[in-house]
Write a protein that holds these residues in place. Structure first.
Motif, PDB file in Angstrom:
ATOM      1  N   ASP A  73       1.007  -1.226  -0.094  1.00  0.00           N
ATOM      2  CA  ASP A  73      -0.015   0.087   0.159  1.00  0.00           C
ATOM      3  C   ASP A  73       0.938   1.133   0.117  1.00  0.00           C
ATOM      4  O   ASP A  73       0.617   2.441  -0.732  1.00  0.00           O
ATOM      5  CB  ASP A  73      -0.807   0.027   1.123  1.00  0.00           C
ATOM      6  CG  ASP A  73      -1.965  -1.125   1.230  1.00  0.00           C
ATOM      7  OD1 ASP A  73      -2.430  -1.409   0.337  1.00  0.00           O
ATOM      8  OD2 ASP A  73      -2.253  -1.742   2.318  1.00  0.00           O
ATOM      9  N   ALA A  82       2.308   1.839  -3.362  1.00  0.00           N
ATOM     10  CA  ALA A  82       1.443   2.374  -4.260  1.00  0.00           C
ATOM     11  C   ALA A  82       1.307   3.820  -4.054  1.00  0.00           C
ATOM     12  O   ALA A  82       1.112   4.247  -5.283  1.00  0.00           O
ATOM     13  CB  ALA A  82       0.106   1.599  -4.172  1.00  0.00           C
ATOM     14  N   LEU A  83       1.213   4.419  -2.840  1.00  0.00           N
ATOM     15  CA  LEU A  83       1.001   5.708  -2.889  1.00  0.00           C
ATOM     16  C   LEU A  83       2.214   6.618  -3.541  1.00  0.00           C
ATOM     17  O   LEU A  83       1.956   7.492  -4.132  1.00  0.00           O
ATOM     18  CB  LEU A  83       0.846   6.077  -1.546  1.00  0.00           C
ATOM     19  CG  LEU A  83      -0.420   5.585  -0.516  1.00  0.00           C
ATOM     20  CD1 LEU A  83      -0.132   5.635   1.055  1.00  0.00           C
ATOM     21  CD2 LEU A  83      -1.479   6.449  -0.991  1.00  0.00           C
ATOM     22  N   LYS A 104       4.044   5.338  -5.903  1.00  0.00           N
ATOM     23  CA  LYS A 104       3.955   5.366  -7.222  1.00  0.00           C
ATOM     24  C   LYS A 104       2.717   6.025  -7.975  1.00  0.00           C
ATOM     25  O   LYS A 104       3.116   6.709  -9.155  1.00  0.00           O
ATOM     26  CB  LYS A 104       3.790   3.682  -7.576  1.00  0.00           C
ATOM     27  CG  LYS A 104       3.695   3.322  -9.185  1.00  0.00           C
ATOM     28  CD  LYS A 104       4.076   1.802  -9.271  1.00  0.00           C
ATOM     29  CE  LYS A 104       3.965   1.299 -10.763  1.00  0.00           C
ATOM     30  NZ  LYS A 104       2.689   1.932 -11.674  1.00  0.00           N
ATOM     31  N   MET A 105       1.875   6.378  -7.500  1.00  0.00           N
ATOM     32  CA  MET A 105       0.672   7.042  -7.881  1.00  0.00           C
ATOM     33  C   MET A 105       0.953   8.442  -8.208  1.00  0.00           C
ATOM     34  O   MET A 105       0.648   8.940  -9.381  1.00  0.00           O
ATOM     35  CB  MET A 105      -0.311   6.983  -6.753  1.00  0.00           C
ATOM     36  CG  MET A 105      -1.711   7.926  -7.018  1.00  0.00           C
ATOM     37  SD  MET A 105      -2.598   8.160  -5.405  1.00  0.00           S
ATOM     38  CE  MET A 105      -1.773   9.407  -4.575  1.00  0.00           C
ATOM     39  N   ASN A 106       1.744   9.098  -7.639  1.00  0.00           N
ATOM     40  CA  ASN A 106       2.193  10.269  -7.794  1.00  0.00           C
ATOM     41  C   ASN A 106       3.247  10.513  -8.697  1.00  0.00           C
ATOM     42  O   ASN A 106       3.404  11.188  -9.726  1.00  0.00           O
ATOM     43  CB  ASN A 106       2.561  11.103  -6.557  1.00  0.00           C
ATOM     44  CG  ASN A 106       1.658  11.846  -5.938  1.00  0.00           C
ATOM     45  OD1 ASN A 106       0.527  11.660  -6.107  1.00  0.00           O
ATOM     46  ND2 ASN A 106       1.879  12.741  -4.684  1.00  0.00           N
ATOM     47  N   ASP A 153       3.740   8.489 -11.103  1.00  0.00           N
ATOM     48  CA  ASP A 153       2.955   8.199 -12.461  1.00  0.00           C
ATOM     49  C   ASP A 153       2.382   9.389 -12.905  1.00  0.00           C
ATOM     50  O   ASP A 153       2.101   9.570 -14.269  1.00  0.00           O
ATOM     51  CB  ASP A 153       2.061   7.010 -12.402  1.00  0.00           C
ATOM     52  CG  ASP A 153       2.448   5.742 -12.091  1.00  0.00           C
ATOM     53  OD1 ASP A 153       3.765   5.468 -12.360  1.00  0.00           O
ATOM     54  OD2 ASP A 153       1.742   4.778 -11.880  1.00  0.00           O
ATOM     55  N   LYS A 154       1.751  10.298 -12.163  1.00  0.00           N
ATOM     56  CA  LYS A 154       1.179  11.673 -12.534  1.00  0.00           C
ATOM     57  C   LYS A 154       2.255  12.616 -12.614  1.00  0.00           C
ATOM     58  O   LYS A 154       1.903  13.742 -13.150  1.00  0.00           O
ATOM     59  CB  LYS A 154       0.251  12.063 -11.460  1.00  0.00           C
ATOM     60  CG  LYS A 154      -1.116  11.134 -11.378  1.00  0.00           C
ATOM     61  CD  LYS A 154      -2.015  11.837 -10.190  1.00  0.00           C
ATOM     62  CE  LYS A 154      -1.755  11.708  -8.927  1.00  0.00           C
ATOM     63  NZ  LYS A 154      -2.753  12.298  -7.919  1.00  0.00           N
ATOM     64  N   PRO A 185       6.067  12.780  -4.977  1.00  0.00           N
ATOM     65  CA  PRO A 185       5.025  12.212  -3.697  1.00  0.00           C
ATOM     66  C   PRO A 185       5.658  12.803  -2.433  1.00  0.00           C
ATOM     67  O   PRO A 185       6.796  13.207  -2.417  1.00  0.00           O
ATOM     68  CB  PRO A 185       5.375  10.747  -4.004  1.00  0.00           C
ATOM     69  CG  PRO A 185       6.835  10.575  -4.672  1.00  0.00           C
ATOM     70  CD  PRO A 185       6.920  11.854  -5.521  1.00  0.00           C
ATOM     71  N   HIS A 224      -5.067  10.526  -0.819  1.00  0.00           N
ATOM     72  CA  HIS A 224      -5.662  10.873  -2.398  1.00  0.00           C
ATOM     73  C   HIS A 224      -4.660  11.731  -3.088  1.00  0.00           C
ATOM     74  O   HIS A 224      -4.400  11.412  -4.255  1.00  0.00           O
ATOM     75  CB  HIS A 224      -6.980  11.397  -2.249  1.00  0.00           C
ATOM     76  CG  HIS A 224      -7.750  11.535  -3.803  1.00  0.00           C
ATOM     77  ND1 HIS A 224      -8.133  10.265  -4.018  1.00  0.00           N
ATOM     78  CD2 HIS A 224      -8.348  12.191  -4.553  1.00  0.00           C
ATOM     79  CE1 HIS A 224      -8.712  10.425  -5.290  1.00  0.00           C
ATOM     80  NE2 HIS A 224      -8.581  11.555  -5.529  1.00  0.00           N
ATOM     81  N   TYR A 225      -4.087  12.786  -2.491  1.00  0.00           N
ATOM     82  CA  TYR A 225      -3.047  13.553  -3.099  1.00  0.00           C
ATOM     83  C   TYR A 225      -1.499  13.162  -2.765  1.00  0.00           C
ATOM     84  O   TYR A 225      -0.929  13.616  -3.587  1.00  0.00           O
ATOM     85  CB  TYR A 225      -3.487  14.827  -3.036  1.00  0.00           C
ATOM     86  CG  TYR A 225      -4.729  15.373  -3.620  1.00  0.00           C
ATOM     87  CD1 TYR A 225      -5.258  15.075  -4.915  1.00  0.00           C
ATOM     88  CD2 TYR A 225      -6.010  15.739  -2.810  1.00  0.00           C
ATOM     89  CE1 TYR A 225      -6.370  15.497  -5.479  1.00  0.00           C
ATOM     90  CE2 TYR A 225      -7.147  15.928  -3.412  1.00  0.00           C
ATOM     91  CZ  TYR A 225      -7.461  15.871  -4.709  1.00  0.00           C
ATOM     92  OH  TYR A 225      -8.786  15.987  -4.968  1.00  0.00           O
ATOM     93  N   CYS A 226      -1.374  12.827  -1.718  1.00  0.00           N
ATOM     94  CA  CYS A 226       0.038  12.718  -1.119  1.00  0.00           C
ATOM     95  C   CYS A 226       0.810  13.890  -1.489  1.00  0.00           C
ATOM     96  O   CYS A 226       1.956  13.453  -1.865  1.00  0.00           O
ATOM     97  CB  CYS A 226       0.699  11.399  -1.556  1.00  0.00           C
ATOM     98  SG  CYS A 226       0.336   9.712  -0.684  1.00  0.00           S
TER      99      CYS A 226
END
Lengths: 517, 331
Positions: A279, A282-283, A285-287, A289-290, A294, A419-421
């Motif tokens: 988890d 993933a947080l 990586k999420m940022n 990727d955008k 992060p 959600h935004y980190c």
């Protein structure tokens, strides 16, 4: 020589007199307050809408024995026995609890939150151990009562107390057994005499429901809690406000109501809020990727994010879909000029902090080792509620509204954070030094601000004459995070707005629960 | 006449002010204790000695209760102190000493903001009721009464970054000194009453929750032993100092420190002072010490350096500059 020795003696005498003159012991603000004297008994509170239970008689309470029965006469004698021969310690406990059970349990809760609000110390290899509810006494002991944990704990205890007291009031009215001091003139009302029926005892209902909730929330403290519960029950008997059978029925009812809340708590997703390494990865990586920077932990060694899945906890005031819909618009891109300007603004506050800003930061810091922002708002509310002469059931209702607001504020805020980190100001610009400890979770939106926006909104409804004072406090609490260098102004402003929206849900609930203002 | 060893003459009466005996003693924050109020030396009557002192204290390890650890979120905590220290001889048996420090803190790692400001003004009356000249040796007794007062509204509740504990204090100290030829031993004991402090918060947890912004400060007992050599030109000494708060509580694992913590420390150090031969009345000092063992304090290394100058306001400006003690002679 003789002269010399007398000089020495005199000087020693003089110096020592400096030391004995001053009293050092601290008296707490609520140590010596008067017995709760409710302006109204709220006799119809058995009809108020409950939080979790659908009916006040969900758990049956058997009819009490008649006051003329020999068993009851024996119970009155127990009270007389207490009253005839009370130790100083017992008198102190009686006075302590007479100020109100909801108040005292809230204070005890705040103390436990502060006691357990310590981030775990890393192992030799730099890995942080995680507290385990199945092995609560092992270091790090369970729980680590950080702000989300604390917000949820306050809410569950308050809501459970409220439902239990509504049920209690229902049976009080149904059976209408008079207070011991009304039945027997030899029983003195040593706290406040009221027209409230005594069966089941509200003190015992609170003792039972709270002790039971604590098994889940503060498992290492059960022995202490049980002792307090017993003190509360004995205090009610000593004060002439309950007989043994009132106590037994009340405690059983309280414990039963607690089971309903414990069942909810076990399924509300809080147990999974810590997340796993997957988890946490993933947080990040999420940022990435955008194309965004992060959030990273600014602690060393890097600590896993605090409760990243707390946003998935089931709220009290609305459903989980609403959590998603209340999530505010994103913060500016980490590479944008806006973000840089936001960080520059933070730096302008911390570069040469004023003494007044340092005071504000400290006043609202509510960090490690404290009762957290929800506890701070509970303290503010409690000290106002004391002046309002609420009945115990109204105390419980108002505390429940406040604490459910703040738990849901924690859920919404944590949902948004992860959600935004968004990185903290000091990550964006390491020149920014902080005037309080930097929290170990993303920046947007400010937790203090969300808690405070929610708290000030519902409190402003409950105690309207203080509404503008609460609003000022919320603004200051929110500002303290900017002045302390741990939040951008945007985090604070949006946090207050989101918090106020959550407070509105609590107001709607309050307007429809049958309790009036 | 070289027999009287307890030197009270002009050069020797200057405060030999390796201040920092005290710097580490008080731990996370560093209320400074002047050497002058610790030593067995008096100023001559109507002489004013003014000292400027710089002290530096740093620690990487600290004791969290009894557990010794470091903290990567602090790195090394350093404290700088600039101090002005006047010492006036009301008589050769009664001196008034004052100390006004400016303090600055900084952490080498983590995000915590350093603090800076004027700290606490302290003043001591130092009285020498006994001075027994026994030919080759001198035994003397000193009684001191002291007080300190925070001069600014700095915060004590941001340890370890705070510059002090913001408590008003009153102290009583007894010093015994024995000098044989140029060698001396000194023993001292101090009791410090610390007044309660106010913090910005309205509630705090110690070993229980306290719903107040007032904090009960434990008193402090401290003791010291010195061994050294005094001559007209220089003084050198080794110093062992101990400090114990009488009460207070331990920092819990991974908790923040708090002003009313139990704070104990044992330090060992050396001090030196040199009277400049080419500038009469001026002297230089240097010293250092290290915390050997502590509890809820940093394991600090303290160093200091100072410069002192004596202004003689006595009417009689004898060539010896000494009007304080007829019975003792300059070497």
């Amino acid at each position: 020589m003789k002269k010399i020795t007398s000089y020495i003696a005199l000087s020693v005498l003089f110096s020592s007199s400096l030391f004995v003159a001053c009293k050092k012991h601290i008296t707490g603000r609520t140590d010596d307050i008067n017995a709760l004297a409710p302006a109204s008994t709220d006799m119809n509170a058995g009809t108020w809408k409950m939080v979790l239970l659908t009916r006040p008689d969900t758990f049956a309470v058997a009819a009490p024995a008649a006051v003329t029965s020999s068993g009851y006469v024996g119970e009155l004698n127990e009270i007389k026995g207490f009253q005839a021969d009370m130790s100083e310690d017992q008198k102190k406990q009686m006075k302590y609890w007479s100020a109100g059970g909801v108040l005292r349990w809230n204070e005890i809760m705040r103390e436990l939150v502060a006691k357990h609000n310590l981030p775990p110390y890393q192992n030799e290899d730099g890995v942080y151990p995680i507290p385990s509810s199945t092995n609560p006494f092992n270091y790090p002991t369970f729980p680590f009562s950080n702000p989300p944990y604390a917000a949820r704990a306050y809410a569950y205890v308050s809501a459970a107390q409220y439902d239990a007291l509504v049920a209690c009031w229902y049976y009080k009215k149904l059976y209408n057994r008079p207070m011991p001091y009304k039945t027997d003139t030899n029983v003195k009302a040593l706290a406040t005499a009221t027209d409230l029926p005594s069966y089941p005892s509200e003190a015992a209902v609170m003792a039972g429901v709270t002790a039971e909730m604590m098994k889940l929330l503060f498992p290492t403290e059960i022995d202490v809690i049980n002792l307090k519960a017993q003190e509360q029950e004995n205090a009610a008997i000593m004060a002439g406000a309950a007989t043994r059978s009132d106590i037994i029925a009340g405690e059983a009812l309280g414990r039963q109501v607690a089971q309903a809340f414990i069942a909810r708590a076990k399924a509300d997703n809080a147990g999974k809020a810590v997340g796993t390494q997957a988890d946490w990865d993933a947080l990040e990586k999420m940022n990435l990727d955008k194309g965004e920077t992060p959030w990273y932990s600014l602690e060393s060694p890097k600590r896993p994010p605090m409760l990243p899945l707390f946003g998935k906890v089931k709220p009290f005031l609305f459903d989980s879909a609403t959590v998603v819909s209340l999530c505010p618009v994103p913060p500016p891109s980490t590479s944008s000029a806006d973000m840089k300007a936001d960080a520059d603004e933070v730096l302008s506050y911390t570069k040469n902090p004023t003494a007044e800003n340092i005071r504000i930061v400290q006043f609202w810091a509510d960090g490690v080792g404290t009762y957290t922002p929800p506890g701070h708002w509970d303290a503010i509310a409690a000290e106002d509620f004391i002046t309002k002469n609420y009945s115990e059931v109204r105390w419980a209702r108002n505390m429940a509204l406040l604490n459910m607001s703040m738990m849901d504020a924690a859920i919404e805020c944590w949902f948004t954070k992860y959600h935004y980190c968004n990185p903290r100001p000091s990550q964006v610009n390491p020149e920014i030094k902080t005037l309080t400890g930097i929290p170990n979770f993303p920046s947007y939106i400010s937790g203090h601000s969300t808690f405070s926006g929610a708290a000030a909104t519902i409190l402003g409804y409950l105690v309207p004459e203080r509404a503008s004072a609460y609003n000022d406090m919320a603004q200051e609490a929110s500002f303290s995070r900017l002045a302390g260098g741990i939040h951008y102004k945007r985090d604070c402003q949006v946090g207050l707005d989101v918090g106020a929206k959550i407070g509105q849900y609590a107001i709607t609930k309050a307007q429809n629960d049958g309790a009036g203002q | 006449m070289q027999t009287a060893k307890h030197v009270t003459m002009k050069f020797f009466t200057m405060p030999r002010n390796s201040v920092l005996a005290g710097l580490s003693l008080l731990l996370f924050s560093n209320p400074l204790q002047a050497q002058t109020d610790q030593d067995a030396i008096m100023m001559a009557k109507n002489n004013l000695c003014v000292g400027l002192m710089y002290g530096h204290s740093s620690w990487k390890n600290y004791w969290e209760g009894t557990y010794k650890r470091d903290n990567e979120n602090i790195g090394t905590l350093s404290t700088s102190m600039y101090s002005i220290m006047p010492n006036y001889g009301i008589s050769r048996r009664l001196n008034l000493l004052m100390n006004l420090p400016y303090v600055q803190t900084k952490a080498s790692a983590g995000t915590l903001h350093g603090m800076k400001g004027i700290q606490d003004l302290s003043a001591w009356l130092k009285w020498m009721p006994v001075e027994l000249d026994m030919g080759k040796s001198v035994f003397s007794v000193y009684g001191l009464a002291g007080a300190s007062l925070p001069l600014t509204n700095y915060t004590p509740d941001f340890l370890p970054m705070s510059i002090g504990l913001h408590s008003r204090t009153a102290s009583a100290r007894l010093i015994l000194d024995y000098q044989y030829s140029n060698w001396f031993v000194t023993a001292s004991g101090t009791y410090t009453y610390r007044g309660n402090i106010k913090i910005a918060r309205t509630a705090y947890y110690t070993t229980e929750m306290i719903l107040s912004n007032e904090v009960e400060m434990p008193n402090v007992a401290s003791y010291g032993a010195r061994l050294g050599y005094r001559s007209n030109r220089f003084i050198a000494e080794a110093v062992l100092m101990g400090m114990n708060t009488l009460g207070g509580f331990d920092i819990r694992k991974n908790d923040m420190p708090f002003p009313s913590n139990k704070m104990n420390a044992l330090t060992l150090g050396v001090n030196g002072k040199y009277n400049l031969p080419w500038v009469p009345g001026m002297s230089l000092t240097a010293g250092g010490n290290y915390v050997l063992h502590g509890r809820n304090v940093g394991q600090a290394l303290n160093i200091d350096a100072g410069i002192y100058y004596i202004l003689d306001f006595s009417k009689k400006k004898a060539a010896t500059g000494n009007n304080s003690s007829g019975k003792l002679n300059e070497k």
